[in-house]
Design a protein around this motif. Structure first.
Motif, PDB file in Angstrom:
ATOM      1  N   TYR A  97      10.255 -27.704  37.658  1.00  0.00           N
ATOM      2  CA  TYR A  97       9.409 -27.286  36.529  1.00  0.00           C
ATOM      3  C   TYR A  97       8.143 -28.134  36.474  1.00  0.00           C
ATOM      4  O   TYR A  97       8.184 -29.358  36.584  1.00  0.00           O
ATOM      5  CB  TYR A  97      10.168 -27.418  35.207  1.00  0.00           C
ATOM      6  N   THR A 254       9.830 -19.125  32.886  1.00  0.00           N
ATOM      7  CA  THR A 254       9.927 -20.519  32.466  1.00  0.00           C
ATOM      8  C   THR A 254       9.762 -20.594  30.954  1.00  0.00           C
ATOM      9  O   THR A 254       8.808 -20.041  30.399  1.00  0.00           O
ATOM     10  CB  THR A 254       8.833 -21.381  33.131  1.00  0.00           C
ATOM     11  N   ILE A 259      13.937 -23.118  34.080  1.00  0.00           N
ATOM     12  CA  ILE A 259      13.508 -22.151  35.086  1.00  0.00           C
ATOM     13  C   ILE A 259      14.597 -21.099  35.278  1.00  0.00           C
ATOM     14  O   ILE A 259      15.762 -21.432  35.476  1.00  0.00           O
ATOM     15  CB  ILE A 259      13.237 -22.849  36.441  1.00  0.00           C
TER      16      ILE A 259
END
Length: 279
Positions: A97, A254, A259
Motif C-alpha cells: 500500500y 484500496t 488492498i
C-alpha cells in the motif's frame, strides 16, 4: 551439410518462436537444412501438433509455391487464470500500500518472467485482429508494451510528457487527468506512427482513464484507428471514466490502507465461459 530431424526440429522451433506472426517459407527451411520440402512439411506437422497440445500457440501452414509456416502465440485460459491468481496473491500483500491509494507494482513490472506472461496474455486478445503498432506512455508502461509488441511482432512507440530533441518534430495534445482533473500534455514523434495504422494502447495502470484518453486523441491526430486498450491493472474509481472499452488483468481497490485485488475483465471478455475456447 544435411541436418538430422531431431536437430532440425530444435532449430525450427527456436526460429519460429523468435519470429511470431512472420511467414517463413518452406524454401528457406529446405535450404537452411539441405532437406527436401516434403521432409520440412513433415517437421512442421510435428511442431504444429506439439504447439497445440502444449498450448504454446498456433502454427499456420500456407500452401503453394509462396507458402510456408507462421507461428502465432497464445495462452490457454487455465494458464492465464493461474498467472492472474498469482498476481492477486502477490499484490494483496499489505506492505504494498502506498499513500494516495496506490499499490507498489514496480518489482513485478521489472521481472522478465512476469513481463513475458503479461505480454503473451494481452497479445492473445489480438490473435485474429490486425495490430500495426503498440503505443504506451513513459515510463512504467514501457516494459509491458515491449512485451506485447514482441508477441505481436510489431513496433512499439513511447509517448512522452515532454518533447525530446532526439524525437524530431512531434505532435502534442492536452488532456485532462481522470483522477486529478489537471490539464496534462503528451507528445509523440511524427515519424512514430504511419497514417491509417491500427494502434493498440498498453499501460500499466488506469484509474480515471485520462492518460488513455490522451493517447486515444493522439491516435486520432495520426489519422489512425484504435485497435484496443489493454492495461495490467485498473484502480477503483468513483467517477465516470473517460474510456469505456478496455481490458484489464486485475482490478485493485484500496481503502483504509487495505488492498483488495480481484481479476479484471480480461478473462471474461476473451474466454467467456468456455474454458477450452483456444484448445
Amino acid at each position: 551439410m544435411k541436418v538430422r530431424r531431431s536437430d532440425r526440429l530444435v532449430d525450427m522451433t527456436r526460429y519460429l518462436l523468435e519470429r511470431p506472426h512472420q511467414l517463413v517459407s518452406l524454401t528457406f527451411f529446405a535450404a537452411r537444412y539441405e532437406s527436401a520440402k516434403s521432409s520440412i512439411s513433415e517437421d512442421l506437422t510435428i511442431l504444429k501438433r506439439t504447439f497445440q497440445a502444449r498450448g504454446t500457440g498456433l502454427l499456420e501452414t500456407v500452401p503453394g509455391a509462396a507458402g510456408g509456416a507462421r507461428f502465432i502465440p497464445y495462452i490457454l485460459r487455465e494458464e492465464a487464470e493461474q498467472f492472474v491468481d498469482e498476481m492477486i496473491t502477490e499484490l494483496s500483500e499489505a506492505d504494498r500500500y502506498l499513500p494516495g491509494g496506490y499499490v507498489y507494482m514496480s518489482d513485478i513490472l521489472g521481472r522478465p518472467a512476469a513481463l513475458r506472461q503479461i505480454g503473451r496474455i494481452l497479445a492473445t486478445q489480438y490473435l485474429n485482429q490486425s495490430v500495426d503498432v503498440v503505443v504506451t506512455v513513459a515510463t512504467k508502461g514501457i516494459p509491458l508494451a515491449q512485451g506485447v509488441a514482441n508477441y505481436l511482432n510489431v513496433p512499439f512507440v513511447i509517448v512522452r510528457h515532454d518533447s525530446q530533441i532526439t524525437e524530431g518534430s512531434t505532435v502534442s495534445v492536452n488532456y485532462v487527468s481522470g483522477s486529478t482533473k489537471r490539464i496534462e500534455r503528451m507528445a509523440l514523434s511524427k515519424r512514430s506512427v504511419k497514417p491509417n495504422s491500427r494502434v493498440l494502447i498498453v499501460d500499466d495502470y488506469m484509474k480515471g482513464g485520462g492518460t488513455v484518453g490522451g493517447l486515444r486523441s493522439l491516435v486520432d491526430e495520426f489519422d489512425s484507428q484504435l485497435a484496443g486498450v489493454a492495461v495490467f491493472a485498473e484502480g477503483d474509481f468513483d467517477g465516470q471514466r473517460t474510456v469505456s472499452k478496455y481490458t484489464s488483468l486485475l482490478k485493485i481497490q484500496t481503502s483504509d490502507e487495505q488492498i483488495r485485488v480481484a481479476p479484471g475483465n480480461y478473462l471474461t471478455q476473451i474466454f467467456g465461459d468456455d474454458h477450452n475456447s483456444l484448445n
